[in-house]
Design a protein around this motif. Structure first.
Motif, PDB file in Angstrom:
ATOM      1  N   ASP A  36      16.478  -0.767  14.475  1.00 31.28           N
ATOM      2  CA  ASP A  36      15.922   0.792  13.948  1.00 31.28           C
ATOM      3  C   ASP A  36      14.593   0.310  12.983  1.00 31.28           C
ATOM      4  O   ASP A  36      13.841   1.346  13.654  1.00 31.28           O
ATOM      5  CB  ASP A  36      16.724   1.673  13.332  1.00 31.28           C
ATOM      6  N   LEU A  37      14.909   0.100  12.331  1.00 31.29           N
ATOM      7  CA  LEU A  37      13.542  -0.536  11.573  1.00 31.29           C
ATOM      8  C   LEU A  37      12.803  -0.927  12.239  1.00 31.29           C
ATOM      9  O   LEU A  37      11.151  -0.688  12.644  1.00 31.29           O
ATOM     10  CB  LEU A  37      13.818  -0.960  10.077  1.00 31.29           C
ATOM     11  N   LEU A  38      12.763  -2.051  12.831  1.00 28.61           N
ATOM     12  CA  LEU A  38      11.645  -2.553  14.047  1.00 28.61           C
ATOM     13  C   LEU A  38      11.994  -1.898  14.864  1.00 28.61           C
ATOM     14  O   LEU A  38      10.554  -2.584  15.897  1.00 28.61           O
ATOM     15  CB  LEU A  38      12.949  -4.209  14.106  1.00 28.61           C
ATOM     16  N   PRO A  52      13.177  -9.249  12.456  1.00 26.57           N
ATOM     17  CA  PRO A  52      14.948  -9.917  11.442  1.00 26.57           C
ATOM     18  C   PRO A  52      15.150 -10.593   9.936  1.00 26.57           C
ATOM     19  O   PRO A  52      14.647 -11.997  10.233  1.00 26.57           O
ATOM     20  CB  PRO A  52      15.775  -9.566  12.564  1.00 26.57           C
ATOM     21  N   GLU A  53      16.536 -10.927   9.913  1.00 28.09           N
ATOM     22  CA  GLU A  53      17.143 -11.694   8.954  1.00 28.09           C
ATOM     23  C   GLU A  53      18.285 -11.913   9.744  1.00 28.09           C
ATOM     24  O   GLU A  53      18.743 -11.451  10.343  1.00 28.09           O
ATOM     25  CB  GLU A  53      16.656 -11.815   7.008  1.00 28.09           C
ATOM     26  N   ARG A 109      27.349  -7.383   8.865  1.00 32.80           N
ATOM     27  CA  ARG A 109      26.932  -8.811  10.170  1.00 32.80           C
ATOM     28  C   ARG A 109      25.647  -8.840  10.345  1.00 32.80           C
ATOM     29  O   ARG A 109      24.836  -8.605   9.768  1.00 32.80           O
ATOM     30  CB  ARG A 109      26.777  -6.518  11.265  1.00 32.80           C
ATOM     31  N   ILE A 110      26.472 -10.027  11.080  1.00 34.08           N
ATOM     32  CA  ILE A 110      25.755 -11.179  11.437  1.00 34.08           C
ATOM     33  C   ILE A 110      24.377 -10.600  12.800  1.00 34.08           C
ATOM     34  O   ILE A 110      24.564 -10.607  13.462  1.00 34.08           O
ATOM     35  CB  ILE A 110      25.683 -12.897  11.958  1.00 34.08           C
ATOM     36  N   PHE A 111      23.246 -10.887  12.413  1.00 31.32           N
ATOM     37  CA  PHE A 111      21.902 -10.519  13.370  1.00 31.32           C
ATOM     38  C   PHE A 111      22.513 -11.176  14.673  1.00 31.32           C
ATOM     39  O   PHE A 111      21.796 -12.479  14.269  1.00 31.32           O
ATOM     40  CB  PHE A 111      20.269 -10.425  12.338  1.00 31.32           C
TER      41      PHE A 111
END
Length: 374
Positions: A36-38, A52-53, A109-111
């Motif tokens: 959401d931030l991206l 992202p990380e 949770r893994i991106f």
């Protein structure tokens, strides 16, 4: 698999990367808000980038190529402000700090990105435990041999940088007794620690070819060394710093590393030797555990003194280089921080002692990161 050529870069230029915590505004626990931030950040003009990380509750911001401490601070300010505005729209908080004080790794949770999924498949639960937050500083190098020499020269100061940047005393609701508990998570990875003592790029290419032949590594990204070469950028990358609680401190630490790099490259204050690494792990542990009060064993003389004492001597030696780089404010910030609280871990413990709530600690960290703290 061959290593890509070492790119051309301007010596002593800098690039800074900062991994941030994304938290909710209810109980200030980590929350999967990176997508959401991206999305909200898409199209925002920035001097660097936001990416992202490995887990959804992390996000990374980075500068472009910078020549000076002041330029780093300016770029981080622009990107920080844009991120905070976007986070406010989503009712999210952003925080520095090397660990979140009470998140549980099993909830992360893994991106959804191929490399992150590959890491998760290889390292299992360690990937979610890697929800820790660091500052990486790139320094431009004249060439690959100079990069390796600078890498090993800077390794002497890894404990000092750990102690100054330490901001991770709490893990899963407990005071670990460490100033930087984050690095314990990094050290769990099999290809972490120090780089091999190689001083020419030809020798490094032989080493890399042997490692790729085993199938253990595919690229430089597979090495989690404290400092590693980044041939695609023409830099070395210092990776041991916890993410500070403010962009001002992050910028000051980058300025300090730039000054150290100039001193080591131009003055060559000590000869490089494999034996310099004999006390390396001990010094590193002391910095993680005790911060600036940790013991530093001089690799040349064997003398024992505190990291604080050795750092004061080092800062004096760096003064002419800070003047040449216009980084005097960075060293002044470091000195004032050492006199006031030492590092962010000490500040965090002070907040918890007063408030008795880890949630309140994270709330105050968000305010500090946003530049809104009193």
């Amino acid at each position: 698999m061959s290593l890509e050529p070492f790119a051309t870069s301007r010596p002593l230029t800098m690039g800074v990367e900062l991994e941030l915590q994304i938290v909710n505004r209810h109980d200030y626990d980590l929350t999967p808000g990176s997508k959401d931030l991206l999305r909200v950040m898409k199209g925002v003009a920035l001097p660097g980038d936001v990416t992202p990380e490995i887990t959804d509750s992390m996000i990374e911001l980075c500068t472009g190529v910078c020549d000076s401490y002041e330029q780093v601070l300016d770029q981080l300010t622009v990107t920080r402000d844009a991120l905070v505005r976007s986070a406010d729209k989503l009712n999210l908080g952003l925080s520095g700090g090397g660990t979140h004080p009470y998140q549980h790794w099993s909830k992360q949770r893994i991106f959804d990105k191929p490399r992150f999924q590959e890491i998760s498949g290889l390292y299992g639960y360690l990937s979610k435990q890697f929800t820790v937050f660091g500052q990486h500083v790139h320094i431009g190098c004249e060439g690959p041999d100079q990069a390796l020499r600078l890498l090993h020269g800077l390794s002497r100061f890894i404990p000092h940088l750990i102690a100054l940047s330490a901001s991770s005393p709490y893990v899963q609701g407990n005071d670990t007794g460490f100033h930087s508990a984050r690095l314990n998570s990094v050290f769990a990875f099999p290809l972490s620690g120090r780089a091999p003592f190689l001083l020419t790029w030809d020798d490094f290419l032989v080493f890399f070819e042997k490692m790729t032949r085993t199938g253990v590594v595919k690229s430089m990204k597979d090495f989690y060394w404290d400092i590693r070469p980044k041939p695609e950028y023409g830099t070395i990358e210092v990776r041991v710093l916890d993410t500070p609680l403010t962009i001002e401190k992050a910028s000051a630490l980058a300025g300090l590393i730039q000054c150290l790099a100039r001193w080591i490259s131009q003055d060559q204050p000590f000869a490089l030797a494999e034996d310099d690494y004999l006390p390396y792990t001990f010094n590193r542990f002391q910095a993680c555990r005790f911060g600036l009060d940790g013991t530093f064993v001089d690799p040349k003389t064997g003398e024992h003194r505190s990291l604080r004492e050795d750092l004061n001597v080092t800062l004096h030696a760096l003064e002419p280089h800070a003047a040449a780089l216009r980084a005097e404010p960075a060293l002044r910030f470091i000195r004032e921080e050492m006199r006031w609280q030492g590092n962010d871990a000490t500040w965090a413990r002070g907040v918890v002692e007063k408030e008795q709530l880890l949630n309140e600690l994270v709330r105050q960290q968000c305010e500090r990161w946003a530049g809104r703290a009193a």
